[in-house]
Design a protein around this motif. Structure first.
Motif, short mmCIF file in Angstrom:
data_model
loop_
_atom_site.label_atom_id
_atom_site.label_comp_id
_atom_site.label_asym_id
_atom_site.label_seq_id
_atom_site.Cartn_x
_atom_site.Cartn_y
_atom_site.Cartn_z
N VAL A 171 25.95 -0.66 0.96
CA VAL A 171 25.24 -1.53 1.90
C VAL A 171 23.77 -1.18 1.89
CG1 VAL A 171 25.67 0.04 3.85
CG2 VAL A 171 25.24 -2.37 4.31
N ILE A 172 22.93 -2.20 2.06
CA ILE A 172 21.47 -1.99 2.22
C ILE A 172 21.14 -2.22 3.68
CG2 ILE A 172 19.16 -2.76 1.57
CD1 ILE A 172 20.34 -3.85 -1.02
N GLY A 173 20.53 -1.22 4.32
CA GLY A 173 20.16 -1.34 5.73
C GLY A 173 18.74 -0.87 5.96
N GLY A 174 18.32 -0.98 7.21
CA GLY A 174 16.98 -0.51 7.58
C GLY A 174 16.09 -1.64 8.06
N PRO A 175 14.98 -1.29 8.71
CA PRO A 175 14.03 -2.31 9.21
C PRO A 175 13.33 -2.99 8.04
CG PRO A 175 13.16 -0.09 9.56
CD PRO A 175 14.55 0.07 9.03
N SER A 176 13.69 -4.22 7.77
CA SER A 176 13.23 -4.82 6.51
C SER A 176 13.16 -6.34 6.59
CB SER A 176 14.19 -4.41 5.38
OG SER A 176 15.54 -4.61 5.77
N HIS A 177 12.18 -6.86 7.28
CA HIS A 177 11.99 -8.31 7.26
C HIS A 177 11.58 -8.74 5.86
CE1 HIS A 177 12.76 -9.21 11.37
NE2 HIS A 177 11.78 -8.48 11.83
N ALA A 178 12.25 -9.76 5.35
CA ALA A 178 12.01 -10.22 3.98
C ALA A 178 10.54 -10.56 3.76
CB ALA A 178 12.89 -11.43 3.70
N TYR B 107 11.10 0.86 4.61
CA TYR B 107 12.03 1.97 4.40
C TYR B 107 13.46 1.42 4.42
CZ TYR B 107 8.20 5.25 5.23
OH TYR B 107 7.02 5.96 5.13
N LEU B 108 14.17 1.60 3.32
CA LEU B 108 15.53 1.11 3.20
C LEU B 108 16.51 2.27 3.06
CD1 LEU B 108 15.03 -1.84 0.67
CD2 LEU B 108 15.08 -1.95 3.16
N THR B 109 17.69 2.08 3.61
CA THR B 109 18.76 3.07 3.46
C THR B 109 19.89 2.43 2.67
OG1 THR B 109 18.22 4.19 5.54
CG2 THR B 109 20.44 4.51 4.67
N ILE B 110 20.35 3.13 1.62
CA ILE B 110 21.48 2.66 0.83
C ILE B 110 22.69 3.50 1.24
CG2 ILE B 110 22.34 2.13 -1.47
CD1 ILE B 110 19.59 0.85 -0.70
N GLY B 111 23.70 2.84 1.78
CA GLY B 111 24.90 3.52 2.23
C GLY B 111 26.04 3.31 1.25
N CYS B 112 26.76 4.38 0.93
CA CYS B 112 27.96 4.28 0.09
C CYS B 112 28.78 5.54 0.28
CB CYS B 112 27.58 4.10 -1.39
SG CYS B 112 29.00 3.80 -2.48
N GLU B 113 30.09 5.39 0.28
CA GLU B 113 30.97 6.55 0.36
C GLU B 113 30.69 7.51 -0.80
OE1 GLU B 113 35.47 6.70 -0.74
OE2 GLU B 113 35.35 5.96 1.33
N ASP B 114 30.34 6.94 -1.97
CA ASP B 114 29.98 7.72 -3.16
C ASP B 114 28.46 7.83 -3.22
OD1 ASP B 114 29.36 8.65 -5.71
OD2 ASP B 114 31.06 7.64 -6.65
N LEU B 115 27.94 8.99 -2.82
CA LEU B 115 26.48 9.15 -2.73
C LEU B 115 25.80 9.03 -4.09
CD1 LEU B 115 25.86 11.92 -0.03
CD2 LEU B 115 25.18 9.51 0.04
N GLN B 116 26.50 9.34 -5.17
CA GLN B 116 25.90 9.18 -6.50
C GLN B 116 25.54 7.72 -6.75
OE1 GLN B 116 28.04 10.59 -9.93
NE2 GLN B 116 26.66 12.33 -10.07
N LYS B 117 26.42 6.82 -6.33
CA LYS B 117 26.16 5.39 -6.53
C LYS B 117 25.04 4.91 -5.61
CE LYS B 117 30.79 4.67 -8.25
NZ LYS B 117 32.18 4.35 -7.92
N ALA B 118 25.03 5.41 -4.38
CA ALA B 118 23.94 5.08 -3.46
C ALA B 118 22.61 5.54 -4.04
CB ALA B 118 24.18 5.71 -2.10
N GLN B 119 22.59 6.74 -4.59
CA GLN B 119 21.35 7.29 -5.15
C GLN B 119 20.92 6.51 -6.40
OE1 GLN B 119 19.52 9.88 -3.64
NE2 GLN B 119 18.01 8.96 -5.03
N ALA B 120 21.88 6.09 -7.21
CA ALA B 120 21.56 5.35 -8.43
C ALA B 120 20.85 4.04 -8.10
CB ALA B 120 22.83 5.07 -9.23
N ASP C 109 17.60 7.54 13.40
CA ASP C 109 17.20 7.23 12.03
C ASP C 109 16.74 5.77 11.94
OD1 ASP C 109 17.68 9.73 11.06
OD2 ASP C 109 19.54 9.23 9.99
N SER C 110 15.88 5.50 10.97
CA SER C 110 15.30 4.16 10.86
C SER C 110 16.35 3.09 10.61
CB SER C 110 14.25 4.13 9.74
OG SER C 110 14.84 4.45 8.49
N VAL C 111 17.47 3.44 9.95
CA VAL C 111 18.48 2.43 9.65
C VAL C 111 19.19 1.95 10.91
CG1 VAL C 111 20.45 4.00 9.23
CG2 VAL C 111 20.26 1.83 7.96
N TYR C 112 19.16 2.73 11.98
CA TYR C 112 19.75 2.33 13.26
C TYR C 112 18.64 1.89 14.23
CZ TYR C 112 23.36 5.37 11.23
OH TYR C 112 24.25 5.98 10.38
N LEU C 113 17.91 2.86 14.76
CA LEU C 113 16.89 2.56 15.77
C LEU C 113 15.76 1.72 15.20
CD1 LEU C 113 15.75 2.86 18.62
CD2 LEU C 113 14.76 5.05 17.92
#
Length: 333
Positions: A138-145, A155-168, A243-247
């Protein structure tokens, strides 16, 4: 262990956020697939060099883009699929998908919930297409197009159960103007992105009723507490809600003039009907649908959510906003 490779990346969706994400990705990879539903829109895009309907100031080298109105062609040929479709339309779009996608990295940038199913987008894709959670991000964070498209620092947060994939994927989109971090809290990120739209509608309603900045700060303070209660109930996890992805996402959606949900709420506060506000906006306010879904989900959880209840009563029960917000203000301290 070898680092994960996202392979060829495709964007699914033709709106403003899809356009902004496409701009970020193609500037790094110099090739993307892009599924846009309408063939005439694709032809106009190729001719003009920009999306004819959204963020038309953002220009693309269309030689770096493979366009297709066939979602199955894109799904078959690309390794990472980034879904950026308004949540009310995700079911109808996915019904056309016949290609097996279990082994692909599926990223949702949809800040909404699947109506009627009351499922997060990642949950829905997992259930319908058997995509393992380790392949869902998932892509999250305060990010108006609009701001991302203008190269304003985001600032974007990439969420994934597999952190390697999130980091990639994070490594692909990071730049001087896009800062990234990773997280395993996919469920929390998705639910918070739904709730912040509901709270932005509340903020807009209050603005339309001429409540000031002092009260808006109290409203958002209570919204943070409400969000925390819900996330703890539905997905208990050690997370930092500041964190920015929530607040951060909550704040920008409640305050910004780019916020569709705040704009929609402001119209409701100024005595527009729901239908007339939707017609005048010409864009989807995801929080309208999210409010109903969250209310139904919370019927089973029984979390104390007075702001959600107030917005639901105004939008779906026809309660006068002045009366409902006055009752809400009396419950705050």
């Amino acid at each position: 262990m070898m680092n994960y490779n996202c392979g060829k990346i495709a964007i699914i969706g033709g709106g403003s956020w899809a356009t902004a994400i496409a701009k970020i990705v193609v500037s790094h990879t110099h090739h993307i697939g892009w599924h846009i539903r309408k063939e005439d829109r694709i032809e106009d895009f190729k001719r003009l060099g920009h999306n004819p309907a959204y963020l038309s100031s953002v220009h693309f080298n269309t030689n770096e883009i493979f366009f297709s109105s066939d979602i199955n062609k894109i799904a078959e040929d690309y390794d990472t699929l980034v879904f950026v479709t308004p949540s009310p339309y995700i079911k109808s779009q996915l019904k056309k998908l016949k290609i097996r996608i279990q082994n692909k990295l599926v990223i949702t940038a949809i800040k909404g919930i699947v109506p009627d199913e009351n499922l997060l987008c990642s949950e829905y894709i997992h259930q319908v297409f058997n995509v393992p959670y380790s392949n869902l991000a998932v892509i999250g964070g305060p990010s108006h197009a609009e701001e991302v498209a203008l190269d304003r620092l985001s600032y974007l947060t990439i969420g994934c159960e597999d952190l390697q994939k999130a980091q990639a994927f994070s490594d692909i989109i990071v730049s001087d103007v896009i800062k990234t971090k990773t997280s395993t809290d996919v469920i929390g990120i998705e639910y918070s992105s739904v709730l912040k739209n509901v709270y932005a509608i509340a903020a807009g309603i209050c603005s339309g009723l001429s409540y000031g900045d002092n009260f808006l700060a109290v409203l958002i303070s209570n919204a943070v507490q409400e969000m925390s209660r819900f996330l703890t109930a539905v997905h208990p996890l050690e997370r930092n809600l500041y964190d920015s992805v929530y607040l951060g996402d909550l704040l920008v959606t409640c305050y910004s003039n780019f916020s569709r949900n705040r704009t929609f709420g402001t119209m409701i506060g100024k005595e527009y009907s729901v239908k007339s506000a939707q017609i005048e906006m010409e864009m989807v306010a995801e929080g309208y649908y999210g409010t109903k879904c969250m209310k139904e989900i919370n019927r089973h959880l029984h979390v104390n959510m007075p702001i959600l209840d107030a917005v639901y009563n105004i939008l779906y029960e026809g309660i006068n906003p002045k009366i409902e917000i006055k009752l809400l203000t009396d419950s705050f301290r």
